[in-house]
Design a protein around this motif. Structure first.
Motif, PDB file in Angstrom:
ATOM      1  N   LYS A 161       3.290   8.982  -9.486  1.00  0.00           N
ATOM      2  CA  LYS A 161       4.400   8.236  -8.898  1.00  0.00           C
ATOM      3  C   LYS A 161       4.329   8.275  -7.373  1.00  0.00           C
ATOM      4  N   ALA A 162       3.979   9.453  -6.827  1.00  0.00           N
ATOM      5  CA  ALA A 162       3.886   9.598  -5.377  1.00  0.00           C
ATOM      6  C   ALA A 162       2.751   8.755  -4.810  1.00  0.00           C
ATOM      7  N   LEU A 163       1.627   8.734  -5.509  1.00  0.00           N
ATOM      8  CA  LEU A 163       0.497   7.906  -5.057  1.00  0.00           C
ATOM      9  C   LEU A 163       0.840   6.427  -5.103  1.00  0.00           C
ATOM     10  N   ASP A 164       1.488   6.013  -6.188  1.00  0.00           N
ATOM     11  CA  ASP A 164       1.867   4.602  -6.319  1.00  0.00           C
ATOM     12  C   ASP A 164       2.844   4.189  -5.221  1.00  0.00           C
ATOM     13  N   TYR A 165       3.824   5.062  -4.947  1.00  0.00           N
ATOM     14  CA  TYR A 165       4.814   4.723  -3.929  1.00  0.00           C
ATOM     15  C   TYR A 165       4.186   4.714  -2.536  1.00  0.00           C
ATOM     16  N   ALA A 166       3.426   5.764  -2.210  1.00  0.00           N
ATOM     17  CA  ALA A 166       2.789   5.829  -0.893  1.00  0.00           C
ATOM     18  C   ALA A 166       1.813   4.676  -0.710  1.00  0.00           C
ATOM     19  N   GLY A 167       1.116   4.337  -1.782  1.00  0.00           N
ATOM     20  CA  GLY A 167       0.175   3.223  -1.708  1.00  0.00           C
ATOM     21  C   GLY A 167       0.891   1.906  -1.447  1.00  0.00           C
ATOM     22  N   SER A 168       2.046   1.713  -2.107  1.00  0.00           N
ATOM     23  CA  SER A 168       2.799   0.465  -1.926  1.00  0.00           C
ATOM     24  C   SER A 168       3.274   0.298  -0.490  1.00  0.00           C
ATOM     25  N   GLN A 169       3.509   1.402   0.198  1.00  0.00           N
ATOM     26  CA  GLN A 169       3.936   1.335   1.599  1.00  0.00           C
ATOM     27  C   GLN A 169       2.793   0.900   2.511  1.00  0.00           C
ATOM     28  N   GLN A 170       1.552   1.066   2.000  1.00  0.00           N
ATOM     29  CA  GLN A 170       0.384   0.689   2.802  1.00  0.00           C
ATOM     30  C   GLN A 170      -0.313  -0.566   2.253  1.00  0.00           C
ATOM     31  N   GLY A 171       0.262  -1.181   1.253  1.00  0.00           N
ATOM     32  CA  GLY A 171      -0.296  -2.400   0.698  1.00  0.00           C
ATOM     33  C   GLY A 171      -1.483  -2.189  -0.206  1.00  0.00           C
ATOM     34  N   VAL A 172      -1.588  -0.988  -0.800  1.00  0.00           N
ATOM     35  CA  VAL A 172      -2.684  -0.708  -1.732  1.00  0.00           C
ATOM     36  C   VAL A 172      -2.104  -0.098  -3.005  1.00  0.00           C
ATOM     37  N   THR A 173      -2.952   0.008  -4.029  1.00  0.00           N
ATOM     38  CA  THR A 173      -2.495   0.629  -5.276  1.00  0.00           C
ATOM     39  C   THR A 173      -2.598   2.149  -5.161  1.00  0.00           C
ATOM     40  N   GLY A 174      -1.990   2.838  -6.109  1.00  0.00           N
ATOM     41  CA  GLY A 174      -2.075   4.289  -6.130  1.00  0.00           C
ATOM     42  C   GLY A 174      -3.504   4.774  -6.287  1.00  0.00           C
ATOM     43  N   ASP A 175      -4.293   4.086  -7.135  1.00  0.00           N
ATOM     44  CA  ASP A 175      -5.693   4.479  -7.343  1.00  0.00           C
ATOM     45  C   ASP A 175      -6.506   4.283  -6.057  1.00  0.00           C
ATOM     46  N   GLN A 176      -6.238   3.205  -5.351  1.00  0.00           N
ATOM     47  CA  GLN A 176      -6.956   2.963  -4.093  1.00  0.00           C
ATOM     48  C   GLN A 176      -6.609   4.027  -3.057  1.00  0.00           C
ATOM     49  N   LEU A 177      -5.348   4.420  -3.018  1.00  0.00           N
ATOM     50  CA  LEU A 177      -4.942   5.471  -2.076  1.00  0.00           C
ATOM     51  C   LEU A 177      -5.617   6.789  -2.429  1.00  0.00           C
ATOM     52  N   ALA A 178      -5.723   7.086  -3.720  1.00  0.00           N
ATOM     53  CA  ALA A 178      -6.374   8.323  -4.163  1.00  0.00           C
ATOM     54  C   ALA A 178      -7.827   8.360  -3.699  1.00  0.00           C
ATOM     55  N   GLN A 179      -8.528   7.224  -3.810  1.00  0.00           N
ATOM     56  CA  GLN A 179      -9.918   7.167  -3.364  1.00  0.00           C
ATOM     57  C   GLN A 179     -10.011   7.368  -1.849  1.00  0.00           C
ATOM     58  N   SER A 180      -9.047   6.840  -1.111  1.00  0.00           N
ATOM     59  CA  SER A 180      -9.036   7.021   0.340  1.00  0.00           C
ATOM     60  C   SER A 180      -8.832   8.486   0.697  1.00  0.00           C
ATOM     61  N   LEU A 181      -7.952   9.152  -0.044  1.00  0.00           N
ATOM     62  CA  LEU A 181      -7.692  10.569   0.213  1.00  0.00           C
ATOM     63  C   LEU A 181      -8.931  11.420  -0.050  1.00  0.00           C
ATOM     64  N   LYS A 182      -9.700  11.048  -1.060  1.00  0.00           N
ATOM     65  CA  LYS A 182     -10.930  11.787  -1.359  1.00  0.00           C
ATOM     66  C   LYS A 182     -11.881  11.786  -0.165  1.00  0.00           C
TER      67      LYS A 182
END
Length: 397
Positions: free
Chosen positions: A305-326
């Motif tokens: 849920k946190a990834l999805d929400y944080a991602g939505s604030q940056q215009g990306v999906t939660g999965d895309q944000l997770a890959q960026s964090l890696k």
């Protein structure tokens, strides 16, 4: 002749009762004064109007408590009833149960209500300044019923019940303790800040439901405090647990800490008091030794849920944000100049983000580390702290 003997026997019995009576009579005022002395060691001020005795029951009326460092008027408790009271060897007291009136405090637009407050097995020391276990204010168990906090007429926090237990180990070697706060509920829907309110709703945190648990032990001679569990467990969020093991927290250490707190509280110059307290704490920390520590989080859906929400604030999906964090974590860790820990953290983060289950940060040095050594490393070579403390980071284990 027989009549004379009976009179003499009656007179002797009366004299015996007169001599022995005071030894068995309870002194309610003395009990309260010794309770006041014992609580004052923690900076708490306790006052009462009178204490009445009936058999082995002491009822103290007009009881008020003021906590150190807390502004405002003293908290008016009312009547406290001590039952099954007996005087112990040395002049202290033991009460089988201590019952309190329900608390109902209303201030400004908020209120606090606490029901069914009970303490069992209370030991009141005769001399709280002494250096043994018998000189500490102790209880066997303490509990409450429902606790509720309201703001602007709406309930924002509630607790079904709480309980804490303290058990002496054999030969007074120390204590085992545990505590539970069950049925904890919090309503965050009343938060007014728009951005915060939106985040809470997206994360599904409008209503929190969970519990807090604690378990550990304290060994008197070595001052070893082993906090095995201090956990916050919330439905649809996760469980965060802290465990720590240190040595050096002896009775002497505790007394010194209490004296430092009392001195700071008595000093009207708060800036000077805070500085003195800081120096005192630095000195006391020299006596402690670090054995181990662990922080563990077990996920219950909040990470996605946190990834999805944080991602939505940056215009990306939660999965895309997770890959960026890696990719971002190794770059951030490289700045710390701790290659071994960098690899551990990167690997753990990758594993966790691929399938969030658990994330653990532990510190277990081969040998106990004195706190002065830790402070020295922090000031002189902070990048050595992970190796000094034996830090490890793992995921989903």
């Amino acid at each position: 002749m027989m009549h004379t003997r009976k009179i003499r026997l009656m007179m002797a019995s009366a004299a015996l009762l007169t001599l022995t009576g005071p030894a068995f009579a309870l002194d309610g005022a003395d009990l309260m004064k010794k309770l006041e002395a014992a609580t004052s060691s923690n900076g708490t001020t306790l006052t009462f109007d009178k204490a009445e005795v009936s058999g082995d029951t002491v009822t103290a009326s007009g009881v008020q408590i003021k906590l150190a460092g807390q502004p405002g008027d003293a908290l008016k408790i009312g009547d406290i009833t001590f039952e099954g009271v007996e005087e112990t060897e040395g002049g202290g007291y033991y009460a089988e149960t201590v019952s309190f009136p329900d608390v109902n405090v209303v201030q400004d637009e908020g209120s606090l209500a606490v029901k069914d407050i009970l303490v069992s097995g209370l030991s009141i020391p005769a001399n709280p300044a002494g250096g043994t276990l018998d000189d500490i204010l102790l209880y066997e168990s303490a509990s409450t019923g429902p606790i509720t906090v309201s703001a602007k007429g709406k309930e924002v926090f509630s607790l079904e019940s709480s309980e804490a237990n303290l058990a002496r180990q054999e030969n007074d070697a120390g204590f085992d303790f545990d505590a539970t706060a069950a049925g904890l509920k919090a309503d965050l829907s009343q938060i007014e800040d728009p951005k915060t309110k939106e985040a809470i709703e997206k994360l599904g945190l409008t209503k929190l439901d969970g519990a807090v648990t604690m378990k550990g032990s304290w060994e008197v001679e070595s001052g070893n405090v082993a906090l095995e569990e201090y956990a916050f467990d919330f439905k649809n969020v996760g469980r965060l647990n802290l465990a720590v093991d240190i040595s050096g927290y002896t009775l002497a250490f505790m007394k010194s800490l209490q004296e430092a707190m009392k001195s700071a509280e008595a000093n009207p110059n708060k800036e000077e008091a805070n500085q003195a307290m800081g120096l005192a704490m630095m000195g006391l920390m020299q006596q402690l030794t670090f054995n181990s520590a662990e922080i563990r989080f077990d996920d219950a859906s909040i990470t996605k849920k946190a990834l999805d929400y944080a991602g939505s604030q940056q215009g990306v999906t939660g999965d895309q944000l997770a890959q960026s964090l890696k990719g971002l974590v190794p770059l951030m860790m490289a700045q710390l100049n701790v290659p071994e820990l960098q690899n551990q953290v990167s690997s753990a983060v990758n594993t966790y983000l691929d399938g969030p289950k658990s994330l653990t940060i532990s510190a277990a040095p081969e040998k106990p580390v004195p706190f002065p050594m830790i402070m020295g490393a922090a000031m002189g070579a902070p990048n050595t702290i992970p190796s000094v403390l034996g830090v490890k980071v793992t995921a989903n284990d």
